[in-house]
Write an enzyme that holds these catalytic residues in place. Structure first.
Site, PDB file in Angstrom:
ATOM      1  N   ARG A 143      21.095  65.926  27.600  1.00  0.00           N
ATOM      2  CA  ARG A 143      22.242  65.014  27.789  1.00  0.00           C
ATOM      3  C   ARG A 143      23.031  65.371  29.052  1.00  0.00           C
ATOM      4  NH1 ARG A 143      24.719  67.296  22.250  1.00  0.00           N
ATOM      5  NH2 ARG A 143      22.610  66.681  21.718  1.00  0.00           N
TER       6      ARG A 143
ATOM      7  N   SER B 297      19.519  70.054  24.635  1.00  0.00           N
ATOM      8  CA  SER B 297      19.313  68.659  24.993  1.00  0.00           C
ATOM      9  C   SER B 297      19.358  68.393  26.499  1.00  0.00           C
ATOM     10  CB  SER B 297      20.396  67.853  24.283  1.00  0.00           C
ATOM     11  OG  SER B 297      21.029  66.965  25.128  1.00  0.00           O
TER      12      SER B 297
ATOM     13  N   ASP C  33      15.214  62.735  27.582  1.00  0.00           N
ATOM     14  CA  ASP C  33      15.364  63.408  26.302  1.00  0.00           C
ATOM     15  C   ASP C  33      14.540  64.691  26.378  1.00  0.00           C
ATOM     16  OD1 ASP C  33      16.282  62.656  23.264  1.00  0.00           O
ATOM     17  OD2 ASP C  33      14.608  64.059  23.365  1.00  0.00           O
TER      18      ASP C  33
ATOM     19  N   ASP D 205      16.890  54.536  19.282  1.00  0.00           N
ATOM     20  CA  ASP D 205      16.547  55.364  18.118  1.00  0.00           C
ATOM     21  C   ASP D 205      17.633  56.371  17.754  1.00  0.00           C
ATOM     22  OD1 ASP D 205      16.290  56.962  20.335  1.00  0.00           O
ATOM     23  OD2 ASP D 205      14.248  57.617  19.954  1.00  0.00           O
ATOM     24  N   HIS D 206      18.580  56.613  18.637  1.00  0.00           N
ATOM     25  CA  HIS D 206      19.587  57.646  18.366  1.00  0.00           C
ATOM     26  C   HIS D 206      20.833  57.067  17.701  1.00  0.00           C
ATOM     27  CE1 HIS D 206      17.185  60.328  20.790  1.00  0.00           C
ATOM     28  NE2 HIS D 206      18.068  61.288  20.709  1.00  0.00           N
TER      29      HIS D 206
ATOM     30  N   ARG E  31      15.975  71.560  15.796  1.00  0.00           N
ATOM     31  CA  ARG E  31      17.181  72.286  16.213  1.00  0.00           C
ATOM     32  C   ARG E  31      18.111  72.518  15.036  1.00  0.00           C
ATOM     33  NH1 ARG E  31      17.690  69.098  21.934  1.00  0.00           N
ATOM     34  NH2 ARG E  31      16.202  70.478  22.935  1.00  0.00           N
TER      35      ARG E  31
HETATM   36  C1  MIC Z   1      18.737  66.099  20.929  1.00  0.00           C
HETATM   37  O1  MIC Z   1      17.764  66.270  20.197  1.00  0.00           O
HETATM   38  O2  MIC Z   1      19.589  66.973  21.124  1.00  0.00           O
HETATM   39  C2  MIC Z   1      18.888  64.756  21.618  1.00  0.00           C
HETATM   40  C3  MIC Z   1      20.032  64.061  21.001  1.00  0.00           C
HETATM   41  O3  MIC Z   1      17.737  63.981  21.416  1.00  0.00           O
HETATM   42  C4  MIC Z   1      19.089  65.010  23.119  1.00  0.00           C
HETATM   43  C5  MIC Z   1      19.393  63.815  23.901  1.00  0.00           C
HETATM   44  C6  MIC Z   1      20.810  63.351  23.799  1.00  0.00           C
HETATM   45  O4  MIC Z   1      21.723  64.177  23.740  1.00  0.00           O
HETATM   46  O5  MIC Z   1      21.010  62.130  23.807  1.00  0.00           O
HETATM   47  C7  MIC Z   1      17.905  65.706  23.798  1.00  0.00           C
HETATM   48  O6  MIC Z   1      17.139  66.374  23.146  1.00  0.00           O
HETATM   49  O7  MIC Z   1      17.771  65.629  25.025  1.00  0.00           O
HETATM   50 FE1  SF4 Z   2      15.944  62.392  18.041  1.00  0.00          FE
HETATM   51 FE2  SF4 Z   2      16.429  64.549  19.560  1.00  0.00          FE
HETATM   52 FE3  SF4 Z   2      16.172  64.744  16.907  1.00  0.00          FE
HETATM   53 FE4  SF4 Z   2      14.066  64.208  18.355  1.00  0.00          FE
HETATM   54  S1  SF4 Z   2      15.269  66.067  18.431  1.00  0.00           S
HETATM   55  S2  SF4 Z   2      14.638  63.206  16.439  1.00  0.00           S
HETATM   56  S3  SF4 Z   2      14.904  62.918  19.948  1.00  0.00           S
HETATM   57  S4  SF4 Z   2      17.795  63.668  18.002  1.00  0.00           S
END
Ligand code: MIC
Ligand code: SF4
Length: 649
Positions: free
Chosen positions: A542, A540, A119, A64-65, A379
């Protein structure tokens, strides 16, 4: 003494440690989820563990990313994930099926179960009564291999909801209020448990919006009870058998209780560049809006989309607004189509984006220079939209829809003056369900060959912690440095499976010279050290925010405070997380200072603070560490993978 919901779920899952606040416990994980951007590394690490099949009740691998697919990298990763899923008994959710948290809630979430996801928004599952926790990919790999997940036994804060939301005020405004009360820092080791008479007025997707964004407060997770509302949702998903009642005992105790009267809330917004900067929409005045984005795992449910569709029905978007809609799942799209509401988006002029993270992670739909972008996501960190000069505001779908029509920040309650009635959306008694975009594992696939494209490299190994760290302060940063600051996602995210390449973008938003400077220090035989303020590593899960610094020779991070997931990721990759005993020591360090931390092992054994010598300034200061014996062993072994191998031999 009665139990709260958190205690009830944890007591049925503890496999190591004691249920004492502040002490480390290990819990059994029932379900895991991964998404592609963290999943590739998680599965490479899982493969390295040599376990023939996942040991959880259910593990799901979502794509999904990274669905933009400019170049071969993303598509190669997807194929890798699909082949790994088949081999190891994991459900594979194909690109197009939707955003992991939305889909997990719809099709797999079960009250009372534990869910670990790579995540940070995994707590979305708390909306259905799960103990759903975000973690680094390596921790999720360990859980898939049957190992416990370790966490600090949490403090439980009850958020007591009374009253009922007024028209045009939404679940998003509830969580923005929670963020106003608790802010984005200082909540490590806590869980928010929602209760009170107001909860029965909130549907499961509304509850999930609230638990989703608890992640922005830095809590371990957030959870709602499982009640009749939950049962109705599961029945509508054809999963009534997954329901159990889960409510707190009357005499349950909490570490703190905070009351929120839903009837008193008004439309709110998080202003740039933090989800914790809260204002009322009215206070912001009529700021011109350039972009409106509806979607993300926070607000992309059927209810959210229907609300927007009904508000804009028969109207055209304002000429200055670019309007993007990304429904959360294929199920959401199909139900909107069947209910005849999808055409409201098309005829209004919306740009329909794929059912994926998309705009939220800044890998598409970056707004124009200096844009004001209204987003229903969670975010608005600096630069996350992909346009550094843009100002992103986080709002409810109602407030976002109002701006589509007026072209400026508008309190959605004012839409009534334009003759727009509040659309009260009822949850469907039965959703249209089609699970054909899941590929379920079958027997006899153990010998399947794993597909590995050229983008996929082996994860680099950490080194055992040295007894003496002699290094330079490669970077000194301020408070609230997020993982988006440490390693950007967006257009760079396609390098997640290629650590050397991805490392080139470390701290790009803060200091683009970091990578080259760190390289010089590493090659000179010295260690790299990062110095930070409060709440380092927000955001995140990550693990690349630890893995890439590790690859560049970072051996320690000295911070005033650190967020939970990032702290765990540093340990997993052999980087020592330290806190200043006296915060004023932070002020006396400058970038490029030479620091020495010695006798680390002896201090670990004696449980004593470490002494840091600032050789450049000729000073000394103390640093503390909160490490369990297990974590010390991990660091000394050279990270979690090395620790597991050592234990197995
Ligand atoms: C995000 O919302 O920052 C992400 C991208 O979903 C991350 C995960 C990632 O960096 O792959 C998260 O929330 O953990
Ligand atoms: Fe995707 Fe992270 Fe955004 Fe949720 S917050 S939609 S998991 S990138």
């Amino acid at each position: 003494m009665g139990k709260n919901i958190v205690e009830k779920i944890l007591s049925g899952h503890i496999v190591e440690g004691k249920p004492e606040k502040g002490s480390e416990i290990g819990i059994k994980i029932d379900q895991t989820l991964t998404q592609d951007a963290t999943g590739t590394m998680a599965y490479l690490q899982f493969e390295a563990m040599g376990v023939p099949k996942v040991k959880t009740e259910l593990s799901v691998s979502y794509v999904d990313h990274n669905t933009v697919q400019i170049g071969f990298e993303n598509a190669d990763d997807h194929k890798y994930l699909q082949s790994v899923a088949a081999k190891y008994g994991i459900v594979y959710s194909r690109a197009g099926n939707g955003i992991c948290h939305q889909v997990q809630l719809e099709r797999f979430g079960k009250p009372g179960k534990t869910l670990l996801g790579s995540d940070s928004h995994t707590p979305t599952g708390g909306g259905i009564g799960m103990m759903a926790i975000g973690a680094g990919g390596l921790d999720v790999a360990v859980a898939m291999a049957g190992g416990p997940f370790f966490l600090t036994y949490p403090k439980v804060i009850k958020i007591n909801l009374t009253g009922k939301l007024k028209n045009w005020v939404a679940a998003k405004d509830v969580i923005l209020k929670v963020l106003e009360i608790f802010s984005t820092k200082g909540n490590v080791g806590c869980v928010f448990e929602y209760g009170g008479p107001g909860i029965k007025t909130l549907s499961v997707p509304e509850r999930a919006t609230i638990t989703n964004m608890g992640a922005e407060c830095g809590v371990t997770t957030s959870v709602f009870p499982s009640d009749e509302v939950t049962k109705e949702f599961l029945r509508a998903q054809d999963r009534e058998e997954d329901w159990i009642e889960l409510i707190a005992d009357e005499d349950a105790e909490y570490d703190k209780i905070v009351d929120i009267d839903l009837s008193a809330l008004v439309p709110l917004a998080a202003t740039p560049h933090s989800p914790g900067n809260i204002s009322t929409v009215k206070e912001l005045g009529e700021i011109d809006v350039d972009q409106v984005c509806i979607g993300s795992c926070t607000n992309s449910s059927y209810k959210d989309m229907m609300t927007v569709a009904k508000i804009i029905k028969g109207r055209k978007l304002h000429p200055n607004v670019s309007f993007v809609v990304a429904p959360g799942s294929k199920q959401v799209i199909e139900n909107l189509l069947r209910d005849g509401e999808f055409d409201s988006f098309i005829s209004s002029g919306a740009r329909i984006a794929e059912s994926a993270c998309g705009f939220c992670i800044g890998n598409s739909q970056s707004p124009k220079t200096n844009a004001v972008s209204l987003r229903t996501s969670n975010r608005n960190f600096y630069g996350r939209s992909g346009t550094k000069s843009a100002n992103a505001y986080l709002v409810s779908p109602e407030t976002a829809a109002a701006a589509v029509i007026t072209g400026k920040f508008t309190d959605p309650r004012d839409l009534e003056k334009m003759g727009i009635k509040y659309p009260r959306i009822e949850m469907p008694a039965k959703f249209y369900i089609d699970d054909s975009m899941f590929i379920f594992p079958e027997k006899g696939q153990d010998k399947i060959e794993i597909y590995r494209g050229p983008n996929i490299g082996d994860p680099p190994a950490a080194e055992p912690l040295k007894d003496k760290i002699t290094g330079k302060v490669t970077l000194k940063v301020e408070d609230k440095i997020t993982t988006d600051h440490i390693i950007p996602a967006g257009s760079k995210m396609k390098y997640r499976s290629n650590v050397p390449k991805y490392s080139e973008f470390l701290f790009e938003v803060v200091d683009p010279t970091f990578h080259d400077r760190a390289k010089v220090i590493k090659e000179s035989g010295m260690d790299n050290i990062i110095v930070a303020g409060f709440s380092y590593g927000q955001g995140s899960s990550r693990e690349h925010a630890a893995l890439c610094p590790m690859y560049m020779g970072v051996k320690a991070v000295l911070a005033k405070s650190m967020e939970r997931i990032h702290n765990a990721n540093l340990i997993n990759f052999g980087i020592l997380p330290l806190n200043f005993k006296d915060e004023s020591a932070y002020d006396n360090i400058d970038q490029a200072d030479e620091l020495e931390i010695s006798d680390i092992k002896a201090a670990f054994i004696a449980g004593k603070n470490l002494i840091v010598k600032n050789k450049t300034k000729g000073t000394e200061f103390e640093v503390t560490y909160e490490l369990s014996d297990r974590q010390k062993e991990i660091l000394l072994a050279g990270g979690t993978l090395a620790f597991m191998k050592k234990k197995a031999n």
